[in-house]
Design a protein around this motif. Structure first.
Motif, PDB file in Angstrom:
ATOM      1  N   GLY A 129       1.716  -5.138   7.968  1.00 44.98           N
ATOM      2  CA  GLY A 129       0.819  -4.208   8.655  1.00 44.98           C
ATOM      3  C   GLY A 129      -0.455  -3.984   7.855  1.00 44.98           C
ATOM      4  N   THR A 130      -0.340  -4.014   6.543  1.00 47.42           N
ATOM      5  CA  THR A 130      -1.526  -3.833   5.698  1.00 47.42           C
ATOM      6  C   THR A 130      -2.524  -4.952   5.977  1.00 47.42           C
ATOM      7  OG1 THR A 130      -0.016  -2.942   4.035  1.00 47.42           O
ATOM      8  CG2 THR A 130      -2.236  -3.441   3.306  1.00 47.42           C
TER       9      THR A 130
ATOM     10  N   TRP B 185      -0.108   6.935   5.293  1.00 44.93           N
ATOM     11  CA  TRP B 185       0.461   6.053   4.276  1.00 44.93           C
ATOM     12  C   TRP B 185      -0.683   5.352   3.537  1.00 44.93           C
ATOM     13  CZ3 TRP B 185       3.893   4.990   1.013  1.00 44.93           C
ATOM     14  CH2 TRP B 185       4.159   3.692   0.557  1.00 44.93           C
TER      15      TRP B 185
ATOM     16  N   THR C  36      -2.812   2.398   4.891  1.00 45.69           N
ATOM     17  CA  THR C  36      -3.949   2.479   5.807  1.00 45.69           C
ATOM     18  C   THR C  36      -5.257   2.295   5.045  1.00 45.69           C
ATOM     19  OG1 THR C  36      -2.741   4.167   7.077  1.00 45.69           O
ATOM     20  CG2 THR C  36      -5.086   3.947   7.538  1.00 45.69           C
TER      21      THR C  36
ATOM     22  N   ASP D 167      -4.792   2.277  13.720  1.00 44.61           N
ATOM     23  CA  ASP D 167      -3.597   1.976  12.924  1.00 44.61           C
ATOM     24  C   ASP D 167      -2.394   2.395  13.768  1.00 44.61           C
ATOM     25  OD1 ASP D 167      -1.395   1.972  11.251  1.00 44.61           O
ATOM     26  OD2 ASP D 167      -2.473   2.727   9.509  1.00 44.61           O
TER      27      ASP D 167
ATOM     28  N   HIS E  66       2.911   3.259  13.658  1.00 47.21           N
ATOM     29  CA  HIS E  66       3.971   4.194  14.073  1.00 47.21           C
ATOM     30  C   HIS E  66       4.187   4.238  15.586  1.00 47.21           C
ATOM     31  CE1 HIS E  66       3.519   6.908  10.226  1.00 47.21           C
ATOM     32  NE2 HIS E  66       3.761   5.642   9.941  1.00 47.21           N
TER      33      HIS E  66
ATOM     34  N   SER F   4       2.594  -2.667  12.243  1.00 48.55           N
ATOM     35  CA  SER F   4       3.473  -3.103  11.148  1.00 48.55           C
ATOM     36  C   SER F   4       4.876  -3.313  11.703  1.00 48.55           C
ATOM     37  CB  SER F   4       3.525  -2.008  10.074  1.00 48.55           C
ATOM     38  OG  SER F   4       4.656  -2.192   9.235  1.00 48.55           O
TER      39      SER F   4
ATOM     40  N   LYS G  49      10.182   0.550  10.742  1.00 50.68           N
ATOM     41  CA  LYS G  49       9.377   0.781  11.944  1.00 50.68           C
ATOM     42  C   LYS G  49      10.203   0.692  13.240  1.00 50.68           C
ATOM     43  CE  LYS G  49       5.624   1.498   9.597  1.00 50.68           C
ATOM     44  NZ  LYS G  49       5.984   1.177   8.228  1.00 50.68           N
TER      45      LYS G  49
ATOM     46  N   TYR H  55       4.579  11.795   3.354  1.00 48.93           N
ATOM     47  CA  TYR H  55       3.224  11.307   3.028  1.00 48.93           C
ATOM     48  C   TYR H  55       2.497  12.429   2.323  1.00 48.93           C
ATOM     49  CZ  TYR H  55       3.806   7.485   6.404  1.00 48.93           C
ATOM     50  OH  TYR H  55       4.240   6.375   7.085  1.00 48.93           O
TER      51      TYR H  55
HETATM   52  C1  LIG Z   1       0.569   4.413   8.927  1.00 49.50           C
HETATM   53  C2  LIG Z   1       0.815   3.088   8.280  1.00 49.50           C
HETATM   54  N1  LIG Z   1      -0.207   2.232   8.138  1.00 49.50           N
HETATM   55  C3  LIG Z   1      -0.050   1.028   7.592  1.00 49.50           C
HETATM   56  C4  LIG Z   1       1.178   0.603   7.138  1.00 49.50           C
HETATM   57  C5  LIG Z   1       1.275  -0.716   6.456  1.00 49.50           C
HETATM   58  O1  LIG Z   1       2.238  -1.559   6.973  1.00 49.50           O
HETATM   59  P1  LIG Z   1       3.041  -2.593   6.050  1.00 49.50           P
HETATM   60  O2  LIG Z   1       3.987  -1.809   5.197  1.00 49.50           O
HETATM   61  O3  LIG Z   1       3.729  -3.477   7.028  1.00 49.50           O
HETATM   62  O4  LIG Z   1       2.042  -3.335   5.234  1.00 49.50           O
HETATM   63  C6  LIG Z   1       2.292   1.452   7.294  1.00 49.50           C
HETATM   64  C7  LIG Z   1       3.656   1.033   6.928  1.00 49.50           C
HETATM   65  O5  LIG Z   1       4.280   1.011   6.046  1.00 49.50           O
HETATM   66  C8  LIG Z   1       2.099   2.735   7.848  1.00 49.50           C
HETATM   67  O6  LIG Z   1       3.121   3.587   7.973  1.00 49.50           O
END
Ligand SMILES: Cc1ncc(COP(=O)(O)O)c(C=O)c1O
Length: 432
Positions: free
Chosen positions: A72-73, A98, A101, A169, A172, A193, A198, A334
Protein backbone atom coordinates in the motif's frame (compact mmCIF):
# COMPACT_ATOMS: atom_id res chain seq x y z
CA UNK A 1 -9.37 -10.05 43.98
CA UNK A 2 -11.87 -8.00 41.97
CA UNK A 3 -14.62 -8.73 39.50
CA UNK A 4 -12.67 -7.59 36.46
CA UNK A 5 -10.35 -10.11 34.83
CA UNK A 6 -7.50 -7.62 35.14
CA UNK A 7 -7.91 -7.63 38.93
CA UNK A 8 -8.27 -11.44 39.17
CA UNK A 9 -11.92 -12.03 38.19
CA UNK A 10 -13.24 -14.39 35.54
CA UNK A 11 -12.91 -13.03 31.98
CA UNK A 12 -16.04 -12.53 29.86
CA UNK A 13 -14.45 -14.60 27.09
CA UNK A 14 -11.85 -17.31 27.08
CA UNK A 15 -12.55 -18.42 23.51
CA UNK A 16 -10.65 -16.48 20.86
CA UNK A 17 -12.53 -14.73 18.07
CA UNK A 18 -12.26 -16.53 14.73
CA UNK A 19 -8.82 -15.73 13.39
CA UNK A 20 -7.99 -13.32 10.59
CA UNK A 21 -7.32 -13.65 7.68
CA UNK A 22 -9.88 -16.10 6.36
CA UNK A 23 -9.43 -18.40 3.39
CA UNK A 24 -11.21 -21.30 1.72
CA UNK A 25 -10.91 -23.59 -1.28
CA UNK A 26 -10.91 -20.64 -3.72
CA UNK A 27 -7.56 -19.40 -2.40
CA UNK A 28 -6.14 -22.93 -2.37
CA UNK A 29 -7.05 -23.74 -5.96
CA UNK A 30 -5.87 -20.34 -7.22
CA UNK A 31 -2.50 -20.86 -5.51
CA UNK A 32 -2.27 -24.32 -6.96
CA UNK A 33 -2.98 -22.92 -10.41
CA UNK A 34 -0.10 -20.44 -10.12
CA UNK A 35 2.23 -23.12 -8.83
CA UNK A 36 1.54 -25.50 -11.65
CA UNK A 37 1.33 -23.01 -14.52
CA UNK A 38 4.82 -21.69 -13.57
CA UNK A 39 4.00 -18.08 -14.31
CA UNK A 40 5.00 -16.83 -10.88
CA UNK A 41 6.22 -13.37 -11.78
CA UNK A 42 4.45 -10.11 -11.34
CA UNK A 43 1.83 -8.25 -13.27
CA UNK A 44 1.94 -6.64 -15.89
CA UNK A 45 3.81 -9.66 -17.32
CA UNK A 46 2.72 -12.49 -17.32
CA UNK A 47 0.05 -11.70 -14.74
CA UNK A 48 -3.00 -13.87 -15.51
CA UNK A 49 -4.35 -13.67 -11.95
CA UNK A 50 -3.11 -10.10 -11.43
CA UNK A 51 -4.84 -8.94 -14.63
CA UNK A 52 -8.12 -10.65 -13.83
CA UNK A 53 -8.12 -9.35 -10.27
CA UNK A 54 -7.22 -5.78 -11.29
CA UNK A 55 -10.16 -5.63 -13.69
CA UNK A 56 -12.61 -6.87 -11.07
CA UNK A 57 -11.18 -4.63 -8.38
CA UNK A 58 -11.46 -1.52 -10.57
CA UNK A 59 -15.05 -2.36 -11.49
CA UNK A 60 -16.00 -3.01 -7.86
CA UNK A 61 -14.81 0.51 -7.03
CA UNK A 62 -16.45 2.15 -10.09
CA UNK A 63 -13.05 2.97 -11.60
CA UNK A 64 -11.81 2.28 -15.11
CA UNK A 65 -8.34 1.05 -14.28
CA UNK A 66 -6.47 -0.73 -11.51
CA UNK A 67 -2.83 -1.71 -11.19
CA UNK A 68 -1.60 -4.20 -8.60
CA UNK A 69 1.58 -3.24 -6.71
CA UNK A 70 3.54 -4.88 -3.93
CA UNK A 71 2.43 -2.75 -0.92
CA UNK A 72 0.00 0.00 0.00
CA UNK A 73 2.90 2.34 0.68
CA UNK A 74 4.09 1.83 -2.90
CA UNK A 75 0.53 2.38 -4.14
CA UNK A 76 0.59 5.88 -2.63
CA UNK A 77 4.09 6.53 -3.97
CA UNK A 78 3.08 5.46 -7.49
CA UNK A 79 -0.06 7.61 -7.32
CA UNK A 80 2.04 10.64 -6.34
CA UNK A 81 4.35 9.97 -9.30
CA UNK A 82 1.33 9.63 -11.58
CA UNK A 83 0.05 13.11 -10.76
CA UNK A 84 3.54 14.50 -11.30
CA UNK A 85 4.56 15.36 -7.74
CA UNK A 86 8.09 16.73 -7.92
CA UNK A 87 10.79 17.40 -5.32
CA UNK A 88 9.83 20.32 -3.10
CA UNK A 89 6.08 20.13 -3.81
CA UNK A 90 3.82 20.16 -0.76
CA UNK A 91 1.18 17.52 -0.11
CA UNK A 92 -1.52 18.00 2.53
CA UNK A 93 -2.09 14.96 4.71
CA UNK A 94 -3.97 14.25 7.94
CA UNK A 95 -1.83 14.17 11.08
CA UNK A 96 -3.71 11.16 12.52
CA UNK A 97 -2.94 8.18 10.29
CA UNK A 98 -0.51 5.33 9.79
CA UNK A 99 3.06 6.46 9.07
CA UNK A 100 2.80 4.67 5.70
CA UNK A 101 0.56 7.46 4.42
CA UNK A 102 3.32 10.02 4.93
CA UNK A 103 6.49 8.10 4.07
CA UNK A 104 5.77 8.02 0.31
CA UNK A 105 5.55 11.83 0.23
CA UNK A 106 9.07 12.02 1.66
CA UNK A 107 10.26 9.25 -0.65
CA UNK A 108 9.50 11.37 -3.70
CA UNK A 109 11.30 14.22 -1.89
CA UNK A 110 8.11 16.20 -1.49
CA UNK A 111 7.04 17.86 1.77
CA UNK A 112 4.17 16.55 3.91
CA UNK A 113 2.03 19.29 5.46
CA UNK A 114 -0.02 17.98 8.36
CA UNK A 115 -3.65 19.01 8.76
CA UNK A 116 -5.66 18.17 11.87
CA UNK A 117 -8.57 15.73 11.74
CA UNK A 118 -12.27 16.36 12.21
CA UNK A 119 -13.23 15.16 15.72
CA UNK A 120 -16.48 13.76 14.27
CA UNK A 121 -14.78 11.44 11.76
CA UNK A 122 -11.07 11.29 12.70
CA UNK A 123 -10.40 12.00 9.00
CA UNK A 124 -8.73 15.13 7.60
CA UNK A 125 -10.74 18.22 8.58
CA UNK A 126 -11.71 19.78 5.25
CA UNK A 127 -12.40 23.10 7.02
CA UNK A 128 -8.68 23.39 7.79
CA UNK A 129 -7.38 22.57 4.32
CA UNK A 130 -7.49 26.01 2.71
CA UNK A 131 -5.39 27.66 5.42
CA UNK A 132 -2.69 25.00 4.92
CA UNK A 133 -2.37 25.67 1.17
CA UNK A 134 0.74 27.56 0.01
CA UNK A 135 2.04 28.34 -3.50
CA UNK A 136 3.92 25.03 -3.32
CA UNK A 137 0.88 22.87 -2.55
CA UNK A 138 0.13 20.39 -5.34
CA UNK A 139 -2.06 17.70 -3.81
CA UNK A 140 -4.31 16.57 -1.00
CA UNK A 141 -3.90 13.05 0.37
CA UNK A 142 -7.00 12.33 2.48
CA UNK A 143 -7.17 9.05 4.39
CA UNK A 144 -10.52 7.31 4.85
CA UNK A 145 -9.58 6.29 8.34
CA UNK A 146 -11.00 3.50 10.49
CA UNK A 147 -14.70 3.49 9.64
CA UNK A 148 -15.39 6.87 8.03
CA UNK A 149 -14.60 8.70 4.80
CA UNK A 150 -12.90 12.07 4.59
CA UNK A 151 -15.40 14.67 3.33
CA UNK A 152 -14.79 14.09 -0.36
CA UNK A 153 -17.40 16.66 -1.43
CA UNK A 154 -15.59 19.47 0.35
CA UNK A 155 -12.14 18.18 -0.63
CA UNK A 156 -12.97 17.92 -4.34
CA UNK A 157 -14.48 21.42 -4.30
CA UNK A 158 -11.31 22.88 -2.79
CA UNK A 159 -9.12 20.84 -5.13
CA UNK A 160 -10.95 22.12 -8.19
CA UNK A 161 -10.90 25.71 -6.97
CA UNK A 162 -7.19 25.65 -6.08
CA UNK A 163 -6.04 23.40 -8.93
CA UNK A 164 -4.83 20.59 -6.67
CA UNK A 165 -4.80 16.84 -7.29
CA UNK A 166 -6.38 14.35 -4.87
CA UNK A 167 -4.98 10.92 -4.01
CA UNK A 168 -7.29 8.96 -1.69
CA UNK A 169 -5.55 6.67 0.81
CA UNK A 170 -8.03 3.77 0.75
CA UNK A 171 -6.02 1.32 2.88
CA UNK A 172 -9.02 1.03 5.24
CA UNK A 173 -12.00 1.07 2.86
CA UNK A 174 -12.00 -1.84 0.43
CA UNK A 175 -15.44 -1.87 -1.13
CA UNK A 176 -16.54 1.36 0.52
CA UNK A 177 -18.70 3.82 -1.41
CA UNK A 178 -19.21 7.56 -1.18
CA UNK A 179 -22.50 8.70 -2.76
CA UNK A 180 -22.54 5.55 -4.88
CA UNK A 181 -18.96 5.96 -6.11
CA UNK A 182 -16.29 3.49 -5.10
CA UNK A 183 -13.56 4.49 -2.67
CA UNK A 184 -10.60 5.78 -4.65
CA UNK A 185 -12.64 6.67 -7.73
CA UNK A 186 -13.69 10.15 -6.63
CA UNK A 187 -10.21 11.69 -6.40
CA UNK A 188 -7.61 11.46 -9.17
CA UNK A 189 -6.35 8.13 -7.89
CA UNK A 190 -7.00 5.77 -4.99
CA UNK A 191 -4.33 3.72 -3.21
CA UNK A 192 -5.18 0.44 -1.45
CA UNK A 193 -3.20 -1.90 0.81
CA UNK A 194 -3.63 -5.68 1.03
CA UNK A 195 -1.38 -6.05 4.09
CA UNK A 196 -2.49 -8.84 6.39
CA UNK A 197 -4.70 -6.83 8.77
CA UNK A 198 -6.75 -5.27 5.97
CA UNK A 199 -10.34 -6.01 4.91
CA UNK A 200 -9.01 -8.16 2.10
CA UNK A 201 -5.45 -9.39 2.07
CA UNK A 202 -2.77 -11.43 0.37
CA UNK A 203 -0.20 -10.92 3.16
CA UNK A 204 1.43 -7.92 1.52
CA UNK A 205 0.23 -6.08 -1.56
CA UNK A 206 -1.50 -3.02 -2.89
CA UNK A 207 -3.39 -1.52 -5.81
CA UNK A 208 -3.84 1.86 -7.44
CA UNK A 209 -7.12 2.71 -9.13
CA UNK A 210 -8.02 5.63 -11.38
CA UNK A 211 -10.37 6.76 -14.15
CA UNK A 212 -7.56 8.52 -16.00
CA UNK A 213 -5.66 6.56 -18.65
CA UNK A 214 -2.62 8.82 -18.48
CA UNK A 215 -2.25 8.29 -14.73
CA UNK A 216 -2.79 4.57 -15.20
CA UNK A 217 -0.01 4.41 -17.77
CA UNK A 218 2.37 6.31 -15.51
CA UNK A 219 1.62 4.00 -12.58
CA UNK A 220 2.29 0.96 -14.78
CA UNK A 221 5.64 2.31 -15.93
CA UNK A 222 6.76 3.42 -12.49
CA UNK A 223 6.12 0.05 -10.87
CA UNK A 224 7.47 -1.95 -13.81
CA UNK A 225 11.04 -0.60 -14.00
CA UNK A 226 10.08 2.21 -16.35
CA UNK A 227 8.84 -0.05 -19.14
CA UNK A 228 6.16 1.28 -21.46
CA UNK A 229 2.63 0.71 -20.22
CA UNK A 230 0.41 -1.83 -21.94
CA UNK A 231 -1.39 0.85 -24.01
CA UNK A 232 1.41 3.50 -24.08
CA UNK A 233 -0.79 6.19 -25.55
CA UNK A 234 0.99 9.00 -23.72
CA UNK A 235 4.56 7.74 -24.35
CA UNK A 236 5.75 8.60 -20.85
CA UNK A 237 9.26 7.46 -20.09
CA UNK A 238 10.44 7.56 -16.51
CA UNK A 239 12.78 5.92 -14.05
CA UNK A 240 10.79 3.10 -12.58
CA UNK A 241 11.35 0.30 -10.09
CA UNK A 242 10.27 -3.26 -9.59
CA UNK A 243 7.23 -2.79 -7.40
CA UNK A 244 5.23 -5.55 -9.10
CA UNK A 245 2.91 -7.89 -7.24
CA UNK A 246 3.71 -11.57 -7.76
CA UNK A 247 1.11 -13.99 -9.03
CA UNK A 248 0.86 -16.00 -5.80
CA UNK A 249 -0.38 -12.93 -4.02
CA UNK A 250 -2.60 -11.79 -6.88
CA UNK A 251 -4.19 -15.23 -6.98
CA UNK A 252 -5.28 -14.98 -3.35
CA UNK A 253 -6.91 -11.59 -3.95
CA UNK A 254 -9.57 -12.85 -6.38
CA UNK A 255 -11.39 -15.04 -3.83
CA UNK A 256 -10.82 -12.40 -1.13
CA UNK A 257 -12.68 -9.87 -3.28
CA UNK A 258 -15.49 -12.35 -4.00
CA UNK A 259 -16.00 -12.75 -0.26
CA UNK A 260 -16.02 -9.03 0.55
CA UNK A 261 -19.69 -8.12 -0.19
CA UNK A 262 -21.03 -10.80 2.14
CA UNK A 263 -18.56 -9.86 4.86
CA UNK A 264 -19.51 -6.23 4.44
CA UNK A 265 -23.18 -7.06 5.10
CA UNK A 266 -22.37 -9.12 8.19
CA UNK A 267 -20.09 -6.42 9.62
CA UNK A 268 -22.60 -3.68 8.99
CA UNK A 269 -25.45 -5.61 10.64
CA UNK A 270 -23.26 -6.41 13.64
CA UNK A 271 -22.11 -2.82 13.98
CA UNK A 272 -25.71 -1.62 13.98
CA UNK A 273 -26.54 -4.17 16.67
CA UNK A 274 -23.50 -3.17 18.71
CA UNK A 275 -24.35 0.53 18.49
CA UNK A 276 -27.95 -0.09 19.46
CA UNK A 277 -26.76 -1.90 22.59
CA UNK A 278 -24.22 0.66 23.79
CA UNK A 279 -25.83 3.84 22.45
CA UNK A 280 -26.76 5.51 25.71
CA UNK A 281 -23.79 4.34 27.75
CA UNK A 282 -22.16 7.08 29.79
CA UNK A 283 -18.43 7.27 29.10
CA UNK A 284 -18.74 6.26 25.45
CA UNK A 285 -19.37 8.18 22.24
CA UNK A 286 -19.61 7.47 18.52
CA UNK A 287 -18.17 8.99 15.41
CA UNK A 288 -20.86 11.00 13.64
CA UNK A 289 -23.08 8.96 11.29
CA UNK A 290 -22.35 9.82 7.64
CA UNK A 291 -25.23 9.19 5.22
CA UNK A 292 -23.00 10.02 2.23
CA UNK A 293 -21.18 6.71 2.86
CA UNK A 294 -23.46 4.52 0.77
CA UNK A 295 -21.52 1.29 1.35
CA UNK A 296 -19.61 1.02 4.60
CA UNK A 297 -16.18 -0.58 4.88
CA UNK A 298 -15.04 -0.47 8.50
CA UNK A 299 -11.39 -1.49 8.81
CA UNK A 300 -11.92 -1.10 12.55
CA UNK A 301 -14.83 -0.16 14.74
CA UNK A 302 -13.73 3.09 16.35
CA UNK A 303 -15.39 4.09 19.60
CA UNK A 304 -14.79 7.17 21.72
CA UNK A 305 -14.01 6.81 25.42
CA UNK A 306 -14.48 9.85 27.62
CA UNK A 307 -12.26 9.68 30.69
CA UNK A 308 -14.09 12.55 32.37
CA UNK A 309 -17.36 10.58 32.20
CA UNK A 310 -15.68 7.43 33.51
CA UNK A 311 -14.51 8.60 36.91
CA UNK A 312 -11.24 9.90 35.43
CA UNK A 313 -9.92 6.42 34.73
CA UNK A 314 -7.52 6.78 31.79
CA UNK A 315 -8.18 5.08 28.46
CA UNK A 316 -5.09 2.87 28.85
CA UNK A 317 -6.68 1.16 31.89
CA UNK A 318 -10.08 0.82 30.18
CA UNK A 319 -8.50 -0.76 27.08
CA UNK A 320 -6.21 -3.08 29.06
CA UNK A 321 -9.23 -4.21 31.10
CA UNK A 322 -11.19 -5.03 27.92
CA UNK A 323 -8.23 -6.92 26.50
CA UNK A 324 -8.00 -8.99 29.67
CA UNK A 325 -11.72 -9.76 29.38
CA UNK A 326 -10.82 -11.38 26.04
CA UNK A 327 -11.66 -8.53 23.65
CA UNK A 328 -8.88 -7.51 21.22
CA UNK A 329 -8.77 -3.71 20.99
CA UNK A 330 -6.29 -0.86 21.10
CA UNK A 331 -6.16 2.75 22.24
CA UNK A 332 -2.89 4.11 20.90
CA UNK A 333 -3.38 2.39 17.56
CA UNK A 334 -2.23 5.44 15.61
CA UNK A 335 -0.77 8.70 16.77
CA UNK A 336 -0.11 12.04 15.11
CA UNK A 337 2.63 11.03 12.71
CA UNK A 338 4.77 14.03 13.69
CA UNK A 339 5.01 12.56 17.23
CA UNK A 340 5.51 8.94 16.26
CA UNK A 341 8.72 7.07 17.01
CA UNK A 342 8.39 5.65 13.49
CA UNK A 343 8.90 9.13 12.08
CA UNK A 344 12.51 10.07 12.93
CA UNK A 345 12.66 12.39 9.95
CA UNK A 346 15.96 14.17 9.28
CA UNK A 347 16.36 17.13 6.95
CA UNK A 348 19.74 15.72 5.84
CA UNK A 349 17.94 12.68 4.39
CA UNK A 350 15.12 14.63 2.72
CA UNK A 351 16.69 17.71 1.14
CA UNK A 352 13.37 19.32 0.12
CA UNK A 353 12.76 20.07 3.80
CA UNK A 354 15.51 22.69 3.57
CA UNK A 355 14.96 24.17 0.12
CA UNK A 356 14.21 27.89 0.06
CA UNK A 357 14.00 28.11 3.84
CA UNK A 358 16.32 29.80 6.34
CA UNK A 359 16.04 26.72 8.59
CA UNK A 360 15.08 23.16 7.56
CA UNK A 361 11.49 22.26 8.41
CA UNK A 362 11.40 20.49 11.76
CA UNK A 363 8.38 18.28 11.09
CA UNK A 364 8.48 16.71 14.54
CA UNK A 365 8.09 20.01 16.37
CA UNK A 366 6.27 22.23 13.92
CA UNK A 367 2.77 20.94 14.53
CA UNK A 368 0.19 20.73 17.27
CA UNK A 369 -3.05 19.16 16.03
CA UNK A 370 -5.42 19.04 19.03
CA UNK A 371 -8.11 16.78 17.57
CA UNK A 372 -5.50 14.25 16.38
CA UNK A 373 -3.76 14.31 19.74
CA UNK A 374 -7.00 13.89 21.64
CA UNK A 375 -8.04 10.93 19.47
CA UNK A 376 -4.61 9.34 19.72
CA UNK A 377 -3.74 9.83 23.36
CA UNK A 378 -7.10 10.01 25.15
CA UNK A 379 -10.21 9.06 23.28
CA UNK A 380 -10.17 6.53 20.44
CA UNK A 381 -10.63 2.81 21.03
CA UNK A 382 -10.07 0.63 17.95
CA UNK A 383 -11.71 -2.81 17.62
CA UNK A 384 -10.44 -4.90 14.67
CA UNK A 385 -12.95 -5.63 11.92
CA UNK A 386 -12.85 -9.41 12.30
CA UNK A 387 -14.59 -9.16 15.70
CA UNK A 388 -17.70 -8.15 13.73
CA UNK A 389 -17.81 -11.16 11.42
CA UNK A 390 -19.39 -13.60 13.86
CA UNK A 391 -22.92 -14.01 15.19
CA UNK A 392 -24.76 -11.80 17.69
CA UNK A 393 -23.33 -13.74 20.65
CA UNK A 394 -19.87 -12.53 19.68
CA UNK A 395 -21.09 -8.95 19.68
CA UNK A 396 -22.85 -9.52 23.02
CA UNK A 397 -19.52 -10.57 24.50
CA UNK A 398 -17.92 -7.29 23.44
CA UNK A 399 -20.82 -5.34 24.94
CA UNK A 400 -20.75 -7.43 28.13
CA UNK A 401 -17.04 -6.74 28.54
CA UNK A 402 -17.58 -3.01 28.03
CA UNK A 403 -20.46 -2.87 30.54
CA UNK A 404 -18.59 -4.99 33.06
CA UNK A 405 -15.54 -2.75 32.82
CA UNK A 406 -17.53 0.47 33.17
CA UNK A 407 -19.60 -0.94 36.05
CA UNK A 408 -16.47 -1.88 37.95
CA UNK A 409 -14.25 0.93 36.80
CA UNK A 410 -13.20 1.85 40.34
CA UNK A 411 -11.14 -1.37 40.38
CA UNK A 412 -8.87 0.25 37.80
CA UNK A 413 -8.00 3.29 39.89
CA UNK A 414 -4.25 3.43 40.44
CA UNK A 415 -3.86 -0.14 39.14
CA UNK A 416 -0.39 -1.23 37.98
CA UNK A 417 -0.50 -3.84 35.22
CA UNK A 418 1.74 -4.69 32.25
CA UNK A 419 -1.23 -4.34 29.89
CA UNK A 420 -1.85 -0.79 31.11
CA UNK A 421 1.84 0.09 30.79
CA UNK A 422 1.89 -1.34 27.28
CA UNK A 423 -1.13 0.80 26.32
CA UNK A 424 0.90 3.86 27.27
CA UNK A 425 3.44 3.02 24.54
CA UNK A 426 3.26 3.48 20.77
CA UNK A 427 2.61 0.19 19.00
CA UNK A 428 6.14 0.23 17.62
CA UNK A 429 7.61 0.46 21.12
CA UNK A 430 5.59 -2.32 22.74
CA UNK A 431 7.13 -5.67 23.58
CA UNK A 432 4.84 -7.86 21.50
C1 LIG B 1 -3.91 4.30 6.38
C2 LIG B 1 -2.82 3.48 5.77
N1 LIG B 1 -2.12 3.98 4.74
C3 LIG B 1 -1.15 3.28 4.14
C4 LIG B 1 -0.81 2.02 4.56
C5 LIG B 1 0.34 1.33 3.92
O1 LIG B 1 0.05 0.07 3.44
P1 LIG B 1 1.15 -1.10 3.43
O2 LIG B 1 1.38 -1.53 4.85
O3 LIG B 1 0.54 -2.16 2.59
O4 LIG B 1 2.39 -0.54 2.82
C6 LIG B 1 -1.54 1.44 5.62
C7 LIG B 1 -1.31 0.05 6.07
O5 LIG B 1 -0.65 -0.48 6.74
C8 LIG B 1 -2.54 2.20 6.26
O6 LIG B 1 -3.22 1.70 7.30
Amino acid sequence: MGKLAITGGTPVRTKRFDPWPVYADGEKSALDDVLTNRNWGGQPFPGKHGDAFAKKFAEFHTAKYAQCVNTGTVAIQAALKAIGIEPGDEVLVPAYTWEGTVGPILLVNAVPVFVDVDPDTYCIDARLIEEAITPKTRAILPVHLGMRFADLDAIMTIAQKRNLKVVEDCAHVHGGMWRGKGAGSVGDLGAFSFQSSKLMTCGEGGAVITNNLEYFERVQSYINTGRASVTDKFKHRMIGFNYRLGEFQAAVLGPQLDRLPKQQQIRQANIEYFEARVRTTRGLGFLKPEPRITRTAPYSYVLKYFTDQAKDIPRAAFVAALQTEGIPCDGLFYEPVYRSSLFPVKASEFPALSWGRPEPLDLRNLYRCPASERAAYQEAVWFPHYLFLGDKKEIDSIVDAIFKTLDNIEELRGLEHPGIRSQGLSRADRES
